[in-house]
Design a protein around this motif. Structure first.
Motif, mmCIF file in Angstrom:
data_model
loop_
_atom_site.group_PDB
_atom_site.id
_atom_site.type_symbol
_atom_site.label_atom_id
_atom_site.label_comp_id
_atom_site.label_asym_id
_atom_site.label_seq_id
_atom_site.Cartn_x
_atom_site.Cartn_y
_atom_site.Cartn_z
ATOM 1 N N LEU A 384 0.857 -1.180 0.000
ATOM 2 C CA LEU A 384 0.000 0.000 0.000
ATOM 3 C C LEU A 384 0.893 1.231 0.000
ATOM 4 C CD1 LEU A 384 -2.827 -1.107 2.379
ATOM 5 C CD2 LEU A 384 -2.522 -1.443 -0.037
ATOM 6 N N VAL A 385 0.769 2.022 -1.053
ATOM 7 C CA VAL A 385 1.645 3.173 -1.210
ATOM 8 C C VAL A 385 0.823 4.444 -1.101
ATOM 9 C CG1 VAL A 385 3.286 4.356 -2.713
ATOM 10 C CG2 VAL A 385 3.209 1.840 -2.669
ATOM 11 N N GLY A 386 1.119 5.224 -0.075
ATOM 12 C CA GLY A 386 0.449 6.515 0.113
ATOM 13 C C GLY A 386 1.344 7.625 -0.400
ATOM 14 N N ILE A 387 0.708 8.652 -0.958
ATOM 15 C CA ILE A 387 1.456 9.798 -1.470
ATOM 16 C C ILE A 387 0.900 11.041 -0.795
ATOM 17 C CG2 ILE A 387 2.009 11.125 -3.563
ATOM 18 C CD1 ILE A 387 1.303 8.296 -4.950
ATOM 19 N N GLY A 388 1.788 11.917 -0.340
ATOM 20 C CA GLY A 388 1.319 13.122 0.347
ATOM 21 C C GLY A 388 2.335 14.233 0.261
ATOM 22 N N ALA A 389 1.942 15.389 0.764
ATOM 23 C CA ALA A 389 2.830 16.546 0.737
ATOM 24 C C ALA A 389 4.008 16.330 1.684
ATOM 25 C CB ALA A 389 2.061 17.805 1.127
ATOM 26 N N THR A 390 3.778 15.515 2.713
ATOM 27 C CA THR A 390 4.832 15.233 3.692
ATOM 28 C C THR A 390 4.808 13.726 3.972
ATOM 29 O OG1 THR A 390 3.290 15.456 5.523
ATOM 30 C CG2 THR A 390 4.471 17.462 4.847
ATOM 31 N N LEU A 391 5.861 13.225 4.623
ATOM 32 C CA LEU A 391 5.870 11.795 4.955
ATOM 33 C C LEU A 391 4.711 11.428 5.899
ATOM 34 C CD1 LEU A 391 7.130 8.998 4.645
ATOM 35 C CD2 LEU A 391 8.592 9.548 6.605
ATOM 36 N N PRO A 392 4.430 12.198 6.950
ATOM 37 C CA PRO A 392 3.288 11.828 7.798
ATOM 38 C C PRO A 392 1.983 11.706 7.000
ATOM 39 C CG PRO A 392 4.623 13.475 8.916
ATOM 40 C CD PRO A 392 5.192 13.319 7.532
ATOM 41 N N GLU A 393 1.789 12.581 6.031
ATOM 42 C CA GLU A 393 0.576 12.494 5.206
ATOM 43 C C GLU A 393 0.578 11.226 4.361
ATOM 44 O OE1 GLU A 393 -0.017 17.068 4.141
ATOM 45 O OE2 GLU A 393 -0.804 15.707 2.596
ATOM 46 N N ALA A 394 1.734 10.931 3.785
ATOM 47 C CA ALA A 394 1.843 9.738 2.938
ATOM 48 C C ALA A 394 1.589 8.478 3.772
ATOM 49 C CB ALA A 394 3.228 9.686 2.292
ATOM 50 N N LEU A 395 2.148 8.455 4.968
ATOM 51 C CA LEU A 395 1.962 7.298 5.856
ATOM 52 C C LEU A 395 0.495 7.152 6.253
ATOM 53 C CD1 LEU A 395 5.111 7.760 8.078
ATOM 54 C CD2 LEU A 395 4.590 5.698 6.753
ATOM 55 N N ASP A 396 -0.123 8.282 6.542
ATOM 56 C CA ASP A 396 -1.525 8.268 6.939
ATOM 57 C C ASP A 396 -2.380 7.623 5.840
ATOM 58 O OD1 ASP A 396 -3.587 9.147 8.775
ATOM 59 O OD2 ASP A 396 -4.216 10.435 7.104
ATOM 60 N N LYS A 397 -2.091 7.968 4.601
ATOM 61 C CA LYS A 397 -2.864 7.398 3.491
ATOM 62 C C LYS A 397 -2.594 5.902 3.372
ATOM 63 C CE LYS A 397 -3.767 11.588 1.320
ATOM 64 N NZ LYS A 397 -2.910 12.693 0.867
ATOM 65 N N ALA A 398 -1.340 5.508 3.486
ATOM 66 C CA ALA A 398 -1.008 4.085 3.348
ATOM 67 C C ALA A 398 -1.682 3.279 4.461
ATOM 68 C CB ALA A 398 0.507 3.897 3.386
ATOM 69 N N TYR A 399 -1.627 3.791 5.687
ATOM 70 C CA TYR A 399 -2.211 3.039 6.808
ATOM 71 C C TYR A 399 -3.737 3.042 6.758
ATOM 72 C CZ TYR A 399 2.270 2.109 8.951
ATOM 73 O OH TYR A 399 3.527 1.620 9.196
ATOM 74 N N ARG A 400 -4.320 4.108 6.212
ATOM 75 C CA ARG A 400 -5.779 4.084 6.056
ATOM 76 C C ARG A 400 -6.191 2.979 5.099
ATOM 77 N NH1 ARG A 400 -8.396 9.928 5.379
ATOM 78 N NH2 ARG A 400 -6.849 10.770 6.819
ATOM 79 N N GLY A 401 -5.399 2.814 4.051
ATOM 80 C CA GLY A 401 -5.659 1.730 3.107
ATOM 81 C C GLY A 401 -5.475 0.378 3.782
ATOM 82 N N ALA A 402 -4.418 0.273 4.582
ATOM 83 C CA ALA A 402 -4.119 -1.003 5.250
ATOM 84 C C ALA A 402 -5.270 -1.423 6.154
ATOM 85 C CB ALA A 402 -2.825 -0.885 6.049
ATOM 86 N N GLU A 403 -5.893 -0.446 6.812
ATOM 87 C CA GLU A 403 -6.996 -0.779 7.720
ATOM 88 C C GLU A 403 -8.222 -1.313 6.994
ATOM 89 O OE1 GLU A 403 -7.472 2.824 10.006
ATOM 90 O OE2 GLU A 403 -5.439 2.511 10.785
#
Ligand code: AMP
Ligand code: GLY
Length: 429
Positions: A384-403
């Motif tokens: 699951l690859v999240g993309i965001g303006a910052t790493l915390p944003e990218a991680l948030d997207k990836a983990y939301r997908g993971a859930e």
């Protein structure tokens, strides 16, 4: 263009996804591929699947160029087999692929050309290797010379453990001929970073630095895996360190390969340790990293087909890379028990919901479509690859997908990118 990708995991899915965005592409094939890749590329089973079989298939199916994901076909000489028939292929020759396929070769090149790496000795005899180990007091690293699916590197915590590793590699031959010779080197300390570069043998174009998480457990503990996650860019490789690594490592190695008569083309992956003396080489890989590719390619704005075509034409000097601002983070969903034994065939739900999330990419590593459902078919199942303006944003997207994604025994690390997060926090204080 008609393009063939060799391989079957999340890295190959990311390559196919990126290549599919090129206006020059008509059709992408992937062999052996996986069912999850089918939305961007047609999986094809090539009978026998040896390198000559692949070349036959590429010739018959009018493939414009082939991209190779894993190291084994490169080490076997797939680039040479294709070249003999005039079939364009992105990846180094068998001789050049020894930078990954033989640790002895890689270390000797580095020593000869003054590329920074840990001091080392080579042994082809177990007794001599053990005697050397007993004579040393400092922490060592033992490496099988040949390919061992990423398992041929041992960091022993005692002399007894080191001697046992020598017995396993050289006497019991747990990795076969890969253990005919071993490299014993000094242990480096520092943070690791993956620096990949595209090259046509003359020009080098480094990609964004990435950091992967090889260990199964949080805090980078426990056994090694094929990779539990990654993020890019890794700010630890500052512009100054990138300049140093380019001048002292990437450029000299590419020049060395020319001088040795084995010009290197394709992508070269330098695993670097950022020591107090500067970047030193821990390993070379002669291919895209997995899962680094899954976070690097989503940030690349340049058409990858243009980049590969320029490498194949030998005019990479005319290309520059542009990058999207921001960060990408990859979380690997694995089967419970991995990297030990695990069950397959578990039903996966939530893929459609995850696919609906913005700024989230789902790459398939070990899945199959069976009886109308998605099922697990490997140790590493989904990226699951999240993309965001910052790493915390990218991680948030990836983990939301993971859930959203469920399968029995699903395991993933919740601390991907922790080093970078600590740096960001430090910087904010
Ligand atoms: P390799 O397969 O050569 O990348 O080695 C696997 C892992 O072993 C690396 O990613 C490092 O974490 C570790 N390693 C390899 N060589 C060294 C070294 N000389 N010093 C410290 N760690 C090392
Ligand atoms: N991420 C490590 C590798 O691709 O070898």
């Amino acid at each position: 263009m008609r393009i063939l990708i060799v391989g079957s995991g999340g890295r190959e899915h990311a390559l196919a996804w990126k290549i599919a965005q090129s206006p020059r592409v008509e059709k992408i094939f992937v062999t052996p591929g996986n069912d999850g890749l089918a939305e961007v590329a047609e999986p094809v089973t090539i009978k026998a699947g040896g390198i000559e079989d692949l070349a036959d298939w590429a010739e018959k199916n009018r493939i414009d160029f082939t991209v190779v994901g894993p190291e084994v076909p490169l080490a076997l000489g797939i680039a040479d087999a294709f070249a003999r028939r005039g079939l364009p292929l992105f990846g180094p020759s068998r001789a050049a692929a020894r930078l990954e396929a033989s640790k002895v070769f890689a270390k000797e090149i580095m020593a000869k050309y003054g590329v920074p790496t840990a001091p080392f000795r080579v042994f082809d005899n177990a007794d001599a290797a053990k005697e050397y180990i007993r004579s040393r007091k400092d922490p060592l690293v033992i490496k099988a010379d040949g390919l061992a699916a990423g398992k041929g590197v041992i960091l022993p915590s005692s002399v007894a453990e080191a001697e046992a590793a020598i017995d396993q590699l050289m006497e019991e031959k747990i990795y076969g001929d890969a253990g005919n010779r071993v490299v014993i080197e000094e242990r480096l300390s520092g943070e690791e970073v993956s620096l990949l570069t595209v090259t046509d043998g003359k020009t080098i174009l480094p990609l964004l630095a990435a950091q992967d998480h090889k260990r199964i457990g949080e805090g980078d503990q426990g056994p090694n895996t094929g990779g539990m996650g990654a993020y890019a860019p890794a700010s630890i490789l500052t512009p100054e360190l990138l300049a140093t690594a380019t001048a002292r490592i990437l450029e000299p190695v590419i020049q060395a390969m020319n001088k040795e008569g084995h010009p290197y083309t394709g992508v070269l992956y330098a695993g670097l340790m950022l020591t107090k003396n500067g970047p030193e080489v821990v390993e070379f890989n002669v291919r895209f990293g997995d899962p680094e590719t899954q976070v690097i390619l989503p940030l690349l704005e340049t058409d990858l087909v243009e980049v590969i075509s320029a490498v194949l034409a030998g005019n990479l000097a005319g290309v520059s890379l542009s990058w999207r601002q921001g960060a990408a983070a990859c979380v690997v969903l694995a089967s419970g028990g991995y990297p030990g034994s695990y069950k397959t065939g578990q039903e996966i739900t939530g893929l459609e919901e995850a696919a609906g999330l913005e700024d989230l990419l789902v790459f398939h590593a070990g899945t199959e479509r069976k009886e109308g459902a998605w099922r697990t078919s490997g140790g590493r199942v989904l990226n699951l690859v999240g993309i965001g303006a910052t790493l915390p944003e990218a991680l948030d997207k990836a983990y939301r997908g993971a859930e959203l994604i469920r399968f029995s025994g699903c395991y993933y690390r919740r601390d991907i990118g922790w080093r970078e997060l600590q740096r960001l926090q430090g910087g904010a204080q």
